[in-house]
Design a protein around this motif. Structure first.
Motif, PDB file in Angstrom:
ATOM      1  N   VAL A   1       0.803  -1.365   0.106  1.00  0.00           N
ATOM      2  CA  VAL A   1       0.052  -0.106   0.264  1.00  0.00           C
ATOM      3  C   VAL A   1       1.220   1.023  -0.291  1.00  0.00           C
ATOM      4  O   VAL A   1       0.330   2.785  -0.583  1.00  0.00           O
ATOM      5  CB  VAL A   1      -0.903  -0.149   1.362  1.00  0.00           C
ATOM      6  N   ASP A   2       2.114   1.355   0.732  1.00  0.00           N
ATOM      7  CA  ASP A   2       2.759   2.348   0.536  1.00  0.00           C
ATOM      8  C   ASP A   2       3.012   2.725  -1.587  1.00  0.00           C
ATOM      9  O   ASP A   2       3.278   4.094  -1.670  1.00  0.00           O
ATOM     10  CB  ASP A   2       4.448   2.042   0.510  1.00  0.00           C
ATOM     11  N   ASP A   3       3.048   2.078  -2.061  1.00  0.00           N
ATOM     12  CA  ASP A   3       2.982   2.711  -3.446  1.00  0.00           C
ATOM     13  C   ASP A   3       1.601   2.604  -3.987  1.00  0.00           C
ATOM     14  O   ASP A   3       1.553   3.078  -6.029  1.00  0.00           O
ATOM     15  CB  ASP A   3       3.477   1.177  -4.119  1.00  0.00           C
ATOM     16  N   VAL A   4       0.586   2.901  -3.713  1.00  0.00           N
ATOM     17  CA  VAL A   4      -1.103   3.124  -3.831  1.00  0.00           C
ATOM     18  C   VAL A   4      -0.593   4.798  -3.805  1.00  0.00           C
ATOM     19  O   VAL A   4      -0.503   5.700  -3.357  1.00  0.00           O
ATOM     20  CB  VAL A   4      -1.766   3.424  -2.722  1.00  0.00           C
ATOM     21  N   HIS A   5      -1.506   4.960  -5.164  1.00  0.00           N
ATOM     22  CA  HIS A   5      -1.022   6.687  -5.894  1.00  0.00           C
ATOM     23  C   HIS A   5      -1.862   7.743  -4.791  1.00  0.00           C
ATOM     24  O   HIS A   5      -2.959   7.253  -4.415  1.00  0.00           O
ATOM     25  CB  HIS A   5      -1.131   6.494  -7.290  1.00  0.00           C
ATOM     26  N   VAL A   6      -0.977   9.001  -4.512  1.00  0.00           N
ATOM     27  CA  VAL A   6      -1.541   9.771  -4.164  1.00  0.00           C
ATOM     28  C   VAL A   6      -1.733  10.772  -4.558  1.00  0.00           C
ATOM     29  O   VAL A   6      -0.776  11.447  -4.851  1.00  0.00           O
ATOM     30  CB  VAL A   6      -1.685  10.299  -2.952  1.00  0.00           C
ATOM     31  N   ASP A   7      -3.029  11.927  -5.792  1.00  0.00           N
ATOM     32  CA  ASP A   7      -2.979  12.909  -6.196  1.00  0.00           C
ATOM     33  C   ASP A   7      -1.806  14.311  -5.812  1.00  0.00           C
ATOM     34  O   ASP A   7      -2.877  14.627  -4.011  1.00  0.00           O
ATOM     35  CB  ASP A   7      -3.756  13.621  -7.765  1.00  0.00           C
ATOM     36  N   SER A   8      -1.731  15.013  -5.948  1.00  0.00           N
ATOM     37  CA  SER A   8      -1.587  16.389  -5.630  1.00  0.00           C
ATOM     38  C   SER A   8      -2.450  16.824  -5.372  1.00  0.00           C
ATOM     39  O   SER A   8      -2.395  17.484  -4.092  1.00  0.00           O
ATOM     40  CB  SER A   8      -0.772  17.091  -6.386  1.00  0.00           C
ATOM     41  N   ALA A   9      -3.395  17.084  -5.656  1.00  0.00           N
ATOM     42  CA  ALA A   9      -4.692  17.503  -5.503  1.00  0.00           C
ATOM     43  C   ALA A   9      -5.290  17.070  -4.211  1.00  0.00           C
ATOM     44  O   ALA A   9      -6.459  17.765  -3.356  1.00  0.00           O
ATOM     45  CB  ALA A   9      -5.784  17.889  -6.685  1.00  0.00           C
ATOM     46  N   VAL A  10      -5.049  15.354  -3.636  1.00  0.00           N
ATOM     47  CA  VAL A  10      -5.740  14.904  -2.788  1.00  0.00           C
ATOM     48  C   VAL A  10      -4.795  15.965  -1.666  1.00  0.00           C
ATOM     49  O   VAL A  10      -5.130  15.636  -0.136  1.00  0.00           O
ATOM     50  CB  VAL A  10      -5.905  13.405  -3.118  1.00  0.00           C
ATOM     51  N   LEU A  11      -3.333  15.824  -1.503  1.00  0.00           N
ATOM     52  CA  LEU A  11      -2.658  16.143  -0.580  1.00  0.00           C
ATOM     53  C   LEU A  11      -3.338  17.229  -0.267  1.00  0.00           C
ATOM     54  O   LEU A  11      -2.482  17.914   0.578  1.00  0.00           O
ATOM     55  CB  LEU A  11      -1.179  15.805  -1.292  1.00  0.00           C
ATOM     56  N   ARG A  12      -3.047  17.938  -1.354  1.00  0.00           N
ATOM     57  CA  ARG A  12      -3.915  19.817  -1.166  1.00  0.00           C
ATOM     58  C   ARG A  12      -5.261  19.953  -0.222  1.00  0.00           C
ATOM     59  O   ARG A  12      -4.951  20.456   0.987  1.00  0.00           O
ATOM     60  CB  ARG A  12      -3.640  20.721  -2.643  1.00  0.00           C
TER      61      ARG A  12
END
Length: 324
Positions: free
Chosen positions: A219-230
């Motif tokens: 799960v470390d490699d599941v992608h998180v978009d920059s918009a979700v991080l923001r």
């Protein structure tokens, strides 16, 4: 590198098997089981605030049995010492050397029952192992192994003779939730099997502890978009600037919800995180990290109401969250 769709599909299927297996012992509580498994795979810990007799021990034991791990229960009392948790170094007269005798914290799943009944000094014995996965005794570090999770409980009704958990310790728990009483259908099934005193003893292992560690690494490699991080950063900032809040969500809290959201997404067969994953986890991951202003608390404001307002005020991004 982002995980593949095939890996995400396998993860979701395996997760469902784990959840169903634990559900044989903890009836009618699939959402709670999902949260606890999410914490395990995110390598976090769980705080259960519940009345006695709601199945906390059954949950911990069936979880340990499902992952073919070990389980220890520690009953926290005012006279419990830190060494009763971590272990002690004893001099062996035959070998003429000091040997470390492991305490009950050395297990895959540790149930810290009524943690708020122990003194702050004993509670602090858990801080290092919860954060770093090791115990230091007499200057020597001892790894507890993987997977490792503390399921701590506290009784919200009886507060006499208890010690309030400090914010630094609450922040170590990835998720705070409660099991609650079963619904009518589940209660009827439990009563019908009253002759089975320990339902967790009938739970068979599904995967090995090594497989659990592999899933946690995946799960470390599941992608998180920059918009979700923001979006996550904006939500955390909103809790800090809320006029009813004295202490908002910390950076550790923001990291915690991202780790949990990665697992949450993978449990649904996705290799990317959606804003809805963050929304679904805001309450269990953040409610115990917010310290309210005393006047606001006296006026009836709760952490739940603050988080609900924050979610309503901060606009979620319009993104699928998948890698480009």
């Amino acid at each position: 590198m982002t995980i593949t769709q095939e890996q995400a599909t396998w993860f979701a299927g395996t997760f469902q098997q784990l959840s169903n297996n634990i559900g044989q012992a903890v009836l009618g509580k699939q959402e709670i089981i999902r949260l606890v498994l999410t914490a395990l795979l995110a390598e976090g810990h769980v705080l259960l605030e519940d009345a006695p007799g709601t199945g906390k021990t059954q949950l911990a034991k069936s979880l340990a049995a499902t992952v073919h791990g070990t389980h220890h229960r520690i009953q926290f009392t005012p006279d419990l010492l830190p060494s009763d948790v971590t272990g002690i170094t004893v001099y062996d007269q035959q070998s003429h050397r000091f040997e470390f005798h492991r305490g009950p914290v050395f297990a895959s799943i540790v149930l810290a029952d009524e943690i708020n009944r122990a003194s702050p000094k004993t509670q602090s014995a858990l801080l290092e192992v919860m954060e770093e996965g090791r115990v230091t005794v007499d200057g020597v570090g001892h790894e507890v192994g993987r997977p490792f999770m503390v399921i701590a409980t506290q009784n919200p009704i009886e507060q006499a003779g208890t010690y309030r958990l400090p914010e630094a310790q609450l922040d170590r728990f990835l998720i705070k939730t409660s099991i609650g009483y079963p619904d009518l259908q589940a209660a009827e099934a439990i009563l019908g099997a009253a002759s089975t005193r320990d339902r967790s003893s009938t739970v068979p292992p599904v995967i090995t502890t090594q497989a659990v560690s592999d899933m946690a690494g995946l799960v470390d490699d599941v992608h998180v978009d920059s918009a979700v991080l923001r979006f996550t950063a904006q939500l955390a900032e909103a809790t800090r600037t809320d006029p009813n809040v004295r202490l908002g969500v910390s950076v550790r809290g923001s990291l915690a919800i991202i780790r949990a959201a990665k697992v949450w997404a993978a449990t649904e067969g996705r290799y990317f995180v959606l804003p809805d994953d963050i929304k679904a986890l805001v309450l269990p991951v953040w409610q115990h990290r917010i310290v309210l202003d005393p006047e606001a608390e006296f006026a009836g404001v709760t952490a739940e109401s603050v988080l609900a307002r924050v979610l309503a005020d901060v606009a979620a991004p319009q993104t699928r969250g998948a890698a480009a």
